[in-house]
Scaffold this motif. Structure first.
Motif, PDB file in Angstrom:
ATOM      1  N   SER A  31       0.837  -1.195   0.000  1.00 55.00           N
ATOM      2  CA  SER A  31       0.000   0.000   0.000  1.00 55.00           C
ATOM      3  C   SER A  31       0.878   1.252   0.000  1.00 55.00           C
ATOM      4  O   SER A  31       2.056   1.219   0.355  1.00 55.00           O
ATOM      5  N   ASN A  32       0.270   2.354  -0.411  1.00 52.49           N
ATOM      6  CA  ASN A  32       0.947   3.651  -0.345  1.00 52.49           C
ATOM      7  C   ASN A  32       0.619   4.264   1.006  1.00 52.49           C
ATOM      8  O   ASN A  32      -0.294   5.062   1.153  1.00 52.49           O
ATOM      9  N   ASP A  33       1.380   3.863   2.015  1.00 50.62           N
ATOM     10  CA  ASP A  33       1.084   4.162   3.415  1.00 50.62           C
ATOM     11  C   ASP A  33       2.244   4.933   4.017  1.00 50.62           C
ATOM     12  O   ASP A  33       3.403   4.542   3.875  1.00 50.62           O
ATOM     13  N   THR A  34       1.951   6.029   4.701  1.00 49.22           N
ATOM     14  CA  THR A  34       3.012   6.844   5.303  1.00 49.22           C
ATOM     15  C   THR A  34       3.805   6.064   6.349  1.00 49.22           C
ATOM     16  O   THR A  34       4.954   6.413   6.644  1.00 49.22           O
ATOM     17  N   ARG A  35       3.225   5.002   6.897  1.00 45.56           N
ATOM     18  CA  ARG A  35       3.931   4.219   7.913  1.00 45.56           C
ATOM     19  C   ARG A  35       5.119   3.467   7.327  1.00 45.56           C
ATOM     20  O   ARG A  35       6.042   3.109   8.063  1.00 45.56           O
ATOM     21  N   HIS A  36       5.118   3.208   6.017  1.00 43.80           N
ATOM     22  CA  HIS A  36       6.278   2.571   5.411  1.00 43.80           C
ATOM     23  C   HIS A  36       7.520   3.458   5.538  1.00 43.80           C
ATOM     24  O   HIS A  36       8.632   2.955   5.746  1.00 43.80           O
ATOM     25  N   GLU A  37       7.331   4.747   5.414  1.00 45.30           N
ATOM     26  CA  GLU A  37       8.443   5.680   5.609  1.00 45.30           C
ATOM     27  C   GLU A  37       8.789   5.793   7.084  1.00 45.30           C
ATOM     28  O   GLU A  37       9.957   5.759   7.473  1.00 45.30           O
ATOM     29  N   GLU A  38       7.762   5.894   7.907  1.00 51.02           N
ATOM     30  CA  GLU A  38       7.936   6.067   9.347  1.00 51.02           C
ATOM     31  C   GLU A  38       8.685   4.900   9.985  1.00 51.02           C
ATOM     32  O   GLU A  38       9.499   5.096  10.895  1.00 51.02           O
ATOM     33  N   TYR A  39       8.448   3.682   9.504  1.00 45.95           N
ATOM     34  CA  TYR A  39       9.048   2.486  10.089  1.00 45.95           C
ATOM     35  C   TYR A  39      10.316   2.033   9.360  1.00 45.95           C
ATOM     36  O   TYR A  39      10.849   0.976   9.659  1.00 45.95           O
ATOM     37  N   GLY A  40      10.787   2.833   8.405  1.00 50.28           N
ATOM     38  CA  GLY A  40      12.047   2.522   7.720  1.00 50.28           C
ATOM     39  C   GLY A  40      11.935   1.499   6.606  1.00 50.28           C
ATOM     40  O   GLY A  40      12.958   1.030   6.089  1.00 50.28           O
ATOM     41  N   ILE A  41      10.727   1.159   6.208  1.00 53.15           N
ATOM     42  CA  ILE A  41      10.547   0.114   5.198  1.00 53.15           C
ATOM     43  C   ILE A  41      10.902   0.620   3.804  1.00 53.15           C
ATOM     44  O   ILE A  41      11.499  -0.109   3.005  1.00 53.15           O
ATOM     45  N   ASN A  42      10.542   1.855   3.497  1.00 49.65           N
ATOM     46  CA  ASN A  42      10.894   2.413   2.188  1.00 49.65           C
ATOM     47  C   ASN A  42      12.405   2.421   1.988  1.00 49.65           C
ATOM     48  O   ASN A  42      12.914   2.073   0.911  1.00 49.65           O
ATOM     49  N   GLU A  43      13.120   2.812   3.031  1.00 51.02           N
ATOM     50  CA  GLU A  43      14.586   2.844   2.955  1.00 51.02           C
ATOM     51  C   GLU A  43      15.146   1.434   2.754  1.00 51.02           C
ATOM     52  O   GLU A  43      16.088   1.228   1.982  1.00 51.02           O
ATOM     53  N   PHE A  44      14.562   0.461   3.432  1.00 46.94           N
ATOM     54  CA  PHE A  44      14.992  -0.929   3.294  1.00 46.94           C
ATOM     55  C   PHE A  44      14.812  -1.418   1.859  1.00 46.94           C
ATOM     56  O   PHE A  44      15.715  -2.019   1.266  1.00 46.94           O
ATOM     57  N   PHE A  45      13.647  -1.165   1.276  1.00 42.93           N
ATOM     58  CA  PHE A  45      13.386  -1.621  -0.089  1.00 42.93           C
ATOM     59  C   PHE A  45      14.257  -0.885  -1.108  1.00 42.93           C
ATOM     60  O   PHE A  45      14.670  -1.470  -2.115  1.00 42.93           O
ATOM     61  N   LYS A  46      14.533   0.367  -0.842  1.00 39.29           N
ATOM     62  CA  LYS A  46      15.400   1.116  -1.746  1.00 39.29           C
ATOM     63  C   LYS A  46      16.799   0.501  -1.773  1.00 39.29           C
ATOM     64  O   LYS A  46      17.435   0.392  -2.830  1.00 39.29           O
ATOM     65  N   ALA A  47      17.293   0.080  -0.611  1.00 39.71           N
ATOM     66  CA  ALA A  47      18.616  -0.540  -0.533  1.00 39.71           C
ATOM     67  C   ALA A  47      18.632  -1.928  -1.154  1.00 39.71           C
ATOM     68  O   ALA A  47      19.693  -2.420  -1.538  1.00 39.71           O
ATOM     69  N   ALA A  48      17.437  -2.552  -1.265  1.00 37.81           N
ATOM     70  CA  ALA A  48      17.367  -3.924  -1.784  1.00 37.81           C
ATOM     71  C   ALA A  48      16.803  -3.970  -3.204  1.00 37.81           C
ATOM     72  O   ALA A  48      16.394  -5.039  -3.680  1.00 37.81           O
ATOM     73  N   GLU A  49      16.809  -2.835  -3.912  1.00 38.83           N
ATOM     74  CA  GLU A  49      16.154  -2.794  -5.223  1.00 38.83           C
ATOM     75  C   GLU A  49      16.852  -3.658  -6.270  1.00 38.83           C
ATOM     76  O   GLU A  49      16.261  -3.964  -7.319  1.00 38.83           O
ATOM     77  N   ASP A  50      18.095  -4.080  -6.010  1.00 37.94           N
ATOM     78  CA  ASP A  50      18.786  -4.948  -6.965  1.00 37.94           C
ATOM     79  C   ASP A  50      18.289  -6.392  -6.892  1.00 37.94           C
ATOM     80  O   ASP A  50      18.499  -7.174  -7.828  1.00 37.94           O
ATOM     81  N   ARG A  51      17.588  -6.761  -5.796  1.00 35.86           N
ATOM     82  CA  ARG A  51      17.114  -8.143  -5.658  1.00 35.86           C
ATOM     83  C   ARG A  51      15.622  -8.259  -5.381  1.00 35.86           C
ATOM     84  O   ARG A  51      15.065  -9.356  -5.460  1.00 35.86           O
ATOM     85  N   LEU A  52      14.972  -7.133  -5.075  1.00 37.07           N
ATOM     86  CA  LEU A  52      13.536  -7.147  -4.822  1.00 37.07           C
ATOM     87  C   LEU A  52      12.843  -6.118  -5.712  1.00 37.07           C
ATOM     88  O   LEU A  52      13.302  -4.972  -5.807  1.00 37.07           O
TER      89      LEU A  52
END
Length: 233
Positions: free
Chosen positions: A90-111
């Motif tokens: 989902s496009n949820d502000t909590r993904h940014e708040e909980y560090g999930i967006n940053e995690f996925f950005k760092a893993a964009e080569d495999r996810l």
């Protein structure tokens, strides 16, 4: 949100009942017994977590618990367990708040991660159909039944939890309530206070299952075949 044809519908309903419409003087009854409010009413949040964890075993759902610092590690572990390569969320502000967006950005080569985009219309559903993992945040969590409640709207389509192979729900501990009674009251209070009430509310209890044939439970039949709940302190 405009309500269409309400008056015509209510007029027809009253006519079918053989009486005039009642448009005033109708009051909610004062019930002498309200057992629905008694279940788990004295439980603390931590006790509700324990009840949820116990019921996850009944609904064939993996239960994990962590804090915000450990969430990314547990999320990665869970995605790996599901052999996940493609994720829709989902496009949820909590993904940014909980560090999930940053995690996925760092893993964009495999996810490969798709964020629900209302501008894409049904394309979102097609992506959800082929996704390995659907990822959402629970808005209200029912400890008694192991149910996550999702407020669906233009940025949080219900296909996220319905169509991917597997399903991950991140559950902030603060969202835990005893049962459906409190979830319904919460939605009612939103309406009473003039807040935007979601156009669609999904109540999801573990992976897809069916007991239509002689009450024999079959898990993983018409939606996510596996589910994991991650409670975050």
């Amino acid at each position: 949100m405009a309500i269409k044809n309400r008056e015509a519908f209510l007029d027809k309903l009253a006519a079918t009942l053989g009486r005039e419409r009642r448009i005033e003087g109708v009051e909610r009854p004062e019930w002498s017994v309200t057992p629905q409010y008694e279940v788990f009413k004295d439980k603390t949040q931590d006790q509700l977590v324990e009840i949820l964890a116990e019921h996850c075993r009944v609904i064939h759902t993996d239960f994990k618990r962590t804090d915000r610092k450990g969430l990314v590690s547990v999320l990665q572990e869970t995605i790996d367990e599901f052999a996940g390569k493609s994720i829709i969320m989902s496009n949820d502000t909590r993904h940014e708040e909980y560090g999930i967006n940053e995690f996925f950005k760092a893993a964009e080569d495999r996810l490969h991660v798709h964020v629900w985009n209302p501008a894409l219309g049904k394309k979102n559903q097609e992506i959800a159909e082929s996704a390995d993992v659907g990822l959402v945040f629970s808005d209200v969590t029912l400890a008694e039944s192991g149910t996550v409640t999702l407020f669906n709207h233009k940025d949080n389509g219900r296909s996220i939890s319905l169509l991917p192979k597997t399903f991950i729900a991140i559950i902030p501990k603060s969202t835990l309530v005893a049962r459906m009674t409190q979830a319904a009251a919460h939605i009612h209070n939103m309406q009473e206070q003039g807040e935007d009430v979601p156009s669609y509310v999904s109540f999801i209890t573990g992976p897809s299952n069916s007991a239509d044939i002689e009450m024999n439970l079959i898990v993983g039949v018409h939606g996510p075949v596996k589910a994991t709940y991650i409670v975050v302190d």
